[in-house]
Write a protein that holds these residues in place. Structure first.
Motif, PDB file in Angstrom:
ATOM      1  N   VAL A 133     -29.314 -40.589 -29.143  1.00 59.51           N
ATOM      2  CA  VAL A 133     -28.839 -41.974 -28.309  1.00 59.51           C
ATOM      3  C   VAL A 133     -29.653 -42.771 -28.358  1.00 59.51           C
ATOM      4  CG1 VAL A 133     -27.731 -41.903 -26.315  1.00 59.51           C
ATOM      5  CG2 VAL A 133     -26.933 -40.100 -27.668  1.00 59.51           C
ATOM      6  N   GLY A 134     -30.604 -42.766 -27.823  1.00 63.96           N
ATOM      7  CA  GLY A 134     -31.807 -43.430 -27.249  1.00 63.96           C
ATOM      8  C   GLY A 134     -32.427 -44.761 -28.475  1.00 63.96           C
ATOM      9  N   TRP A 155     -38.032 -37.254 -30.070  1.00 64.09           N
ATOM     10  CA  TRP A 155     -38.033 -37.890 -29.073  1.00 64.09           C
ATOM     11  C   TRP A 155     -38.778 -40.053 -29.740  1.00 64.09           C
ATOM     12  CZ3 TRP A 155     -42.357 -39.772 -26.170  1.00 64.09           C
ATOM     13  CH2 TRP A 155     -42.365 -40.725 -25.053  1.00 64.09           C
ATOM     14  N   ALA A 164     -30.210 -30.362 -27.990  1.00 62.53           N
ATOM     15  CA  ALA A 164     -30.101 -31.181 -27.337  1.00 62.53           C
ATOM     16  C   ALA A 164     -31.137 -32.377 -26.858  1.00 62.53           C
ATOM     17  CB  ALA A 164     -30.048 -30.980 -25.651  1.00 62.53           C
ATOM     18  N   PRO A 165     -32.585 -32.898 -27.273  1.00 60.89           N
ATOM     19  CA  PRO A 165     -32.930 -33.737 -27.764  1.00 60.89           C
ATOM     20  C   PRO A 165     -33.134 -34.367 -28.570  1.00 60.89           C
ATOM     21  CG  PRO A 165     -34.137 -31.314 -27.296  1.00 60.89           C
ATOM     22  CD  PRO A 165     -32.214 -30.913 -27.205  1.00 60.89           C
ATOM     23  N   ARG A 205     -23.145 -38.926 -24.490  1.00 55.63           N
ATOM     24  CA  ARG A 205     -23.933 -38.331 -22.943  1.00 55.63           C
ATOM     25  C   ARG A 205     -23.161 -38.003 -22.515  1.00 55.63           C
ATOM     26  NH1 ARG A 205     -28.252 -41.217 -22.254  1.00 55.63           N
ATOM     27  NH2 ARG A 205     -29.089 -43.328 -22.961  1.00 55.63           N
ATOM     28  N   LEU A 227     -23.462 -34.895 -23.494  1.00 57.92           N
ATOM     29  CA  LEU A 227     -24.862 -34.478 -22.700  1.00 57.92           C
ATOM     30  C   LEU A 227     -24.825 -33.699 -21.932  1.00 57.92           C
ATOM     31  CD1 LEU A 227     -27.445 -36.918 -24.851  1.00 57.92           C
ATOM     32  CD2 LEU A 227     -27.051 -34.254 -25.005  1.00 57.92           C
ATOM     33  N   ASP A 237     -42.224 -34.444 -27.555  1.00 54.59           N
ATOM     34  CA  ASP A 237     -41.604 -33.796 -28.071  1.00 54.59           C
ATOM     35  C   ASP A 237     -40.869 -34.858 -29.850  1.00 54.59           C
ATOM     36  OD1 ASP A 237     -38.249 -33.141 -27.532  1.00 54.59           O
ATOM     37  OD2 ASP A 237     -38.204 -35.273 -28.566  1.00 54.59           O
ATOM     38  N   GLU A 273     -29.877 -36.522 -27.710  1.00 56.68           N
ATOM     39  CA  GLU A 273     -30.317 -37.937 -26.674  1.00 56.68           C
ATOM     40  C   GLU A 273     -31.391 -38.548 -27.751  1.00 56.68           C
ATOM     41  OE1 GLU A 273     -32.579 -34.940 -24.429  1.00 56.68           O
ATOM     42  OE2 GLU A 273     -31.173 -34.563 -22.733  1.00 56.68           O
ATOM     43  N   SER A 274     -32.673 -37.883 -28.378  1.00 58.33           N
ATOM     44  CA  SER A 274     -33.022 -39.187 -29.282  1.00 58.33           C
ATOM     45  C   SER A 274     -31.989 -40.011 -29.658  1.00 58.33           C
ATOM     46  CB  SER A 274     -34.453 -38.159 -29.911  1.00 58.33           C
ATOM     47  OG  SER A 274     -35.389 -37.486 -28.926  1.00 58.33           O
ATOM     48  N   PRO A 323     -30.499 -27.063 -24.130  1.00 56.47           N
ATOM     49  CA  PRO A 323     -31.709 -27.807 -24.021  1.00 56.47           C
ATOM     50  C   PRO A 323     -33.429 -27.304 -24.808  1.00 56.47           C
ATOM     51  CG  PRO A 323     -31.308 -26.624 -22.014  1.00 56.47           C
ATOM     52  CD  PRO A 323     -29.416 -26.083 -23.943  1.00 56.47           C
TER      53      PRO A 323
END
Length: 118
Positions: free
Chosen positions: A86-87, A21, A79-80, A65, A68, A18, A83-84, A75
């Motif tokens: 947020v990480g 990510w 979303a990726p 979050r 999500l 990904d 998510e990334s 998705p």
């Protein structure tokens, strides 16, 4: 090249890496002050594609979050990226931005895109 192990041998196997990510991991490792995800939509949206879609100009990592978890972001699409983002934000305490190529400058100034903050 990803490898699968079995019976004392290794063989190549298909895998997906990904890009979002990996970008977040690299930005964290390099000490980036901010992470920018460039995509083909100007920002993230609540109810994207619906007549009542609402742009998201900013959200905290916790708000992201929650969205999500509720399935707000598609998705394999937004979303990726979220998510990334947020990480990265949670790991560094620094912001991440989602925007288009043409709006990077404005997004960095806070005038475009979606900014994810701690």
């Amino acid at each position: 090249v990803p490898l699968a192990c079995g019976d004392g041998t290794r063989r190549p196997c298909p895998a997906v890496v990904d890009k979002d990510w990996v970008a977040a991991l690299l930005a964290e490792a390099l000490g980036a002050r901010r992470l920018v995800f460039v995509t083909d939509v100007p920002r993230a949206f609540d109810d994207f594609g619906a007549p009542h879609a609402r742009p998201i100009h900013a959200m905290t990592a916790a708000e992201a979050r929650d969205r999500l978890a509720r399935g707000v972001f598609a998705p394999g699409s937004m979303a990726p990226k979220v998510e990334s983002a947020v990480g990265f934000v949670e790991a560094t305490g620094r912001p991440a931005v989602i925007t288009t190529l043409g709006e990077i400058h404005a997004a960095l100034a806070g005038d475009a895109g979606t900014t994810v903050t701690p």
